[in-house]
Design a protein around this motif. Structure first.
Motif, short mmCIF file in Angstrom:
data_model
loop_
_atom_site.label_atom_id
_atom_site.label_comp_id
_atom_site.label_asym_id
_atom_site.label_seq_id
_atom_site.Cartn_x
_atom_site.Cartn_y
_atom_site.Cartn_z
N ASP A 133 0.81 -1.16 0.02
CA ASP A 133 -0.09 -0.04 0.05
C ASP A 133 0.85 1.28 0.13
OD1 ASP A 133 -2.28 -1.21 -0.09
OD2 ASP A 133 -2.98 -0.89 1.88
N ILE A 134 2.05 1.24 0.81
CA ILE A 134 2.70 2.50 1.04
C ILE A 134 3.43 2.87 -0.56
CG2 ILE A 134 4.85 3.24 2.10
CD1 ILE A 134 4.10 2.21 4.62
N VAL A 135 3.97 1.95 -1.06
CA VAL A 135 4.70 2.03 -2.05
C VAL A 135 3.71 2.39 -3.49
CG1 VAL A 135 6.42 1.41 -4.00
CG2 VAL A 135 6.93 1.21 -1.42
N GLU A 136 2.64 1.58 -3.44
CA GLU A 136 1.92 1.60 -4.50
C GLU A 136 1.01 3.16 -4.42
OE1 GLU A 136 -1.06 -1.47 -4.18
OE2 GLU A 136 -0.06 -2.73 -5.84
N THR A 180 -1.65 -18.90 -2.87
CA THR A 180 -2.36 -18.62 -4.26
C THR A 180 -3.31 -19.61 -5.07
OG1 THR A 180 0.08 -17.44 -4.53
CG2 THR A 180 -1.27 -17.81 -6.37
N ALA A 181 -2.92 -20.86 -4.65
CA ALA A 181 -3.70 -21.86 -5.35
C ALA A 181 -5.01 -21.90 -4.72
CB ALA A 181 -3.10 -23.42 -5.00
N TYR A 182 -5.16 -21.79 -3.13
CA TYR A 182 -6.29 -21.69 -2.74
C TYR A 182 -7.31 -20.53 -3.03
CZ TYR A 182 -9.36 -20.28 1.24
OH TYR A 182 -10.23 -19.81 2.00
N LEU A 183 -6.53 -19.23 -3.02
CA LEU A 183 -7.27 -17.93 -3.37
C LEU A 183 -7.90 -18.10 -4.90
CD1 LEU A 183 -5.21 -15.36 -1.61
CD2 LEU A 183 -7.30 -16.27 -0.73
N SER A 184 -7.01 -18.62 -5.69
CA SER A 184 -7.39 -18.74 -7.24
C SER A 184 -8.66 -19.41 -7.28
CB SER A 184 -6.16 -19.26 -7.96
OG SER A 184 -5.07 -18.53 -7.81
N SER A 191 -8.44 -7.57 -3.32
CA SER A 191 -7.68 -8.81 -3.17
C SER A 191 -7.45 -9.35 -4.49
CB SER A 191 -8.74 -9.75 -2.46
OG SER A 191 -8.99 -9.18 -1.02
N LYS A 192 -8.46 -8.99 -5.59
CA LYS A 192 -7.95 -9.91 -6.83
C LYS A 192 -6.63 -9.26 -7.32
CE LYS A 192 -12.49 -11.09 -8.54
NZ LYS A 192 -13.71 -10.33 -8.72
N ARG A 193 -6.47 -7.94 -7.00
CA ARG A 193 -5.32 -7.31 -7.50
C ARG A 193 -3.72 -7.98 -6.51
NH1 ARG A 193 -3.58 -2.66 -5.67
NH2 ARG A 193 -5.09 -2.23 -4.38
N ARG A 194 -4.35 -7.88 -5.27
CA ARG A 194 -3.27 -8.37 -4.44
C ARG A 194 -2.89 -9.82 -4.79
NH1 ARG A 194 -5.40 -5.77 1.11
NH2 ARG A 194 -4.58 -3.48 0.90
N LEU A 195 -3.96 -10.47 -5.27
CA LEU A 195 -3.63 -12.15 -5.49
C LEU A 195 -2.48 -12.13 -6.53
CD1 LEU A 195 -4.34 -14.95 -5.37
CD2 LEU A 195 -6.14 -14.71 -7.18
N ARG A 255 -0.71 -10.28 1.28
CA ARG A 255 -1.68 -9.02 1.80
C ARG A 255 -2.94 -9.37 1.82
NH1 ARG A 255 -0.31 -4.23 1.73
NH2 ARG A 255 -2.24 -4.21 3.07
N VAL A 256 -3.66 -10.38 0.87
CA VAL A 256 -5.11 -10.64 0.98
C VAL A 256 -5.39 -10.90 2.30
CG1 VAL A 256 -6.68 -12.36 0.15
CG2 VAL A 256 -4.94 -11.55 -1.20
#
Ligand code: ATP
Ligand code: MG
Length: 418
Positions: A61-64, A181-185, A195-199, A205-206
């Motif tokens: 978040d900070i850098v983005e 990543t597999a679980y979230l996908s 969260s889609k972006r963070r994935l 970070r999700v």
């Protein structure tokens, strides 16, 4: 008043009726740090932008989206520091502070993040940060947590909770990120836009999401702690034992991942439920890889940062009265001769470390006493023409039921000092 210039949004003035609490809190924090033999380091507010993008991580978040970044007159890309760790590590490398020595450092001051201003979240806010370098065991992690716990005790804050987790080594975390990543996908329909972006950019970070609709999927996610490498697990177990022997209560929070890229192994947060949504008052952890990442040699490190606005808000809620500013004496002065004598006498009282507010300007005795009462002073000293003539001064206790009395000016110290 049209066109009056206003402060930048999210940047606050700290007004005189607030600063005595700030000073008292800061002084308790500083005293505690010196009780643990930590040393202060003072760092620039501006650093090169690359320092932050390389340390905090591009997908945070900070850098983005939160940095105040601009090109200066030479075209150099600079950033107002959003946090203190990166600058501290930079200074340590640049000044050889990590060569064959350990360091226990602290700093304090404003940080800048372009966030949406709300209660407990500002664009200029204050942190006191603590960073230790050259120690790789859990003992220093415990020392840092004990130090922060001591600060809460001294401030009279008992409604704070320690949340603890371990992020493991870079390798074990990378392995875990694959599983996550597999679980979230497999469950993308339950993810919000963030969260889609963070994935894609930073799946860990999700787990950090504050969206209530996300809590269910987060709750069911595989736990980082089950994927720890054996050395990290041993470090974590040792730390838990030490905290227990220090009688410091902790709560394991498997979803505590912290927003910054540079953490490894121990991470922790002190939180409270008394501040609404902005409940984290102090956060930190290990960052064993950061010094090398910024061009130094491999030096283990651990630290934390406290958010002073939130701590002070908490101190106010808990009604700690010891923290309000105090004045010992209000000196009422009537007429020019009284002023001359009285101001010199006030200097002598200050020599004895008493805080004295000497009345300046005119005003009847009645209005001066009113101001004396309002100032919070314990006693008023009254000096008029008569007293100047007779070498006397009147002492009027303001906080106890006792009538005023007159003493020789030369005896004043024995009446005011314990
Ligand atoms: P949050 O989850 O509240 O955004 P963070 O993880 O971004 O916090 P850190 O970078 O770890 O916060 O900073 C340490 C502490 O500094 C936080 O626990 C909080 O008390 C304080 N802090 C962070 N950002 C702000 C802000 N914008 N305004 C006021 N205090 C802040
Ligand atoms: Mg934040």
């Amino acid at each position: 008043m049209a066109n009056i210039i206003q402060a930048v949004r999210g940047m606050n003035d700290l007004l005189p009726d607030q600063t005595s609490t700030w000073q008292a809190v800061e002084s308790i924090i500083k005293t505690t740090l010196s009780e643990y033999a930590y040393k202060e380091i003072r760092l620039p507010l501006l650093e090169k932008t690359t320092l932050f993008s390389r340390s905090i991580g591009g997908a945070t978040d900070i850098v983005e989206k939160e940095m105040y970044t601009f090109a200066d007159r030479n075209g150099d890309n600079l950033t107002l520091r959003p946090e203190g760790t990166a600058g501290c590590v930079r200074a340590g490398i640049q000044n050889g502070l990590f060569h064959n020595q350990t360091q226990r450092l602290w700093y304090t001051g404003p940080m800048f993040r372009h966030e949406r201003p709300q209660k407990g979240r500002y664009r200029q806010f204050y942190q006191t940060g603590v960073e230790c370098f050259g120690f790789d065991g859990p003992d220093i992690d415990c020392e840092l947590i004990a130090l922060s716990a001591r600060i809460w005790r001294k401030l009279g804050l008992d409604n704070v909770k320690l949340e603890l987790n371990s992020l493991g080594s870079i390798e074990s975390r990378t392995a875990y990120i694959k599983v996550l990543t597999a679980y979230l996908s497999d469950n993308t329909d339950e993810l919000d836009e963030d969260s889609k972006r963070r994935l894609k950019s930073n799946p860990l970070r999700v787990l950090d999401s504050k969206n209530p609709d996300m809590q269910n999927i987060i709750e069911r996610a595989p736990k980082l702690i089950d994927y720890l490498d054996s050395a990290s697990l041993e470090h974590f177990n040792q730390l838990k034992k030490m905290l227990t022997s220090h009688e410091i209560e902790f709560h394991i929070n498997p979803r505590l991942v912290r927003g910054l890229d540079y953490y490894s192994r121990t991470v922790f947060e002190w939180t409270t439920d008394q501040l609404g949504a902005q409940g984290a008052i102090c956060a930190g952890g290990r960052f064993d890889g950061l010094v090398a990442q910024l061009g130094g040699k491999q030096v283990p490190a651990v630290g934390f940062a406290m958010g002073l606005e939130r701590i002070i808000e908490l101190v106010k809620i808990n009604g700690s009265t010891m923290l309000s500013g105090h004045i010992d004496i209000y000196m009422c002065l009537l007429g020019n001769e009284a002023k001359k004598t009285g101001m010199l006498l006030a200097e002598k009282l200050r020599d004895k470390s008493l805080s004295v507010l000497a009345h300046c300007g005119d005003g009847s005795i009645k209005s001066q006493l009113k101001q004396a009462d309002k100032s919070g002073a314990k006693v008023a000293l009254i000096l008029g023409e008569d007293e100047v003539g007779s070498g006397k001064i009147i002492i009027k206790p303001l906080r106890e039921k006792k009538s005023q009395y007159s003493v020789d000016q030369k005896d004043i110290f024995s009446h005011l000092l314990p």
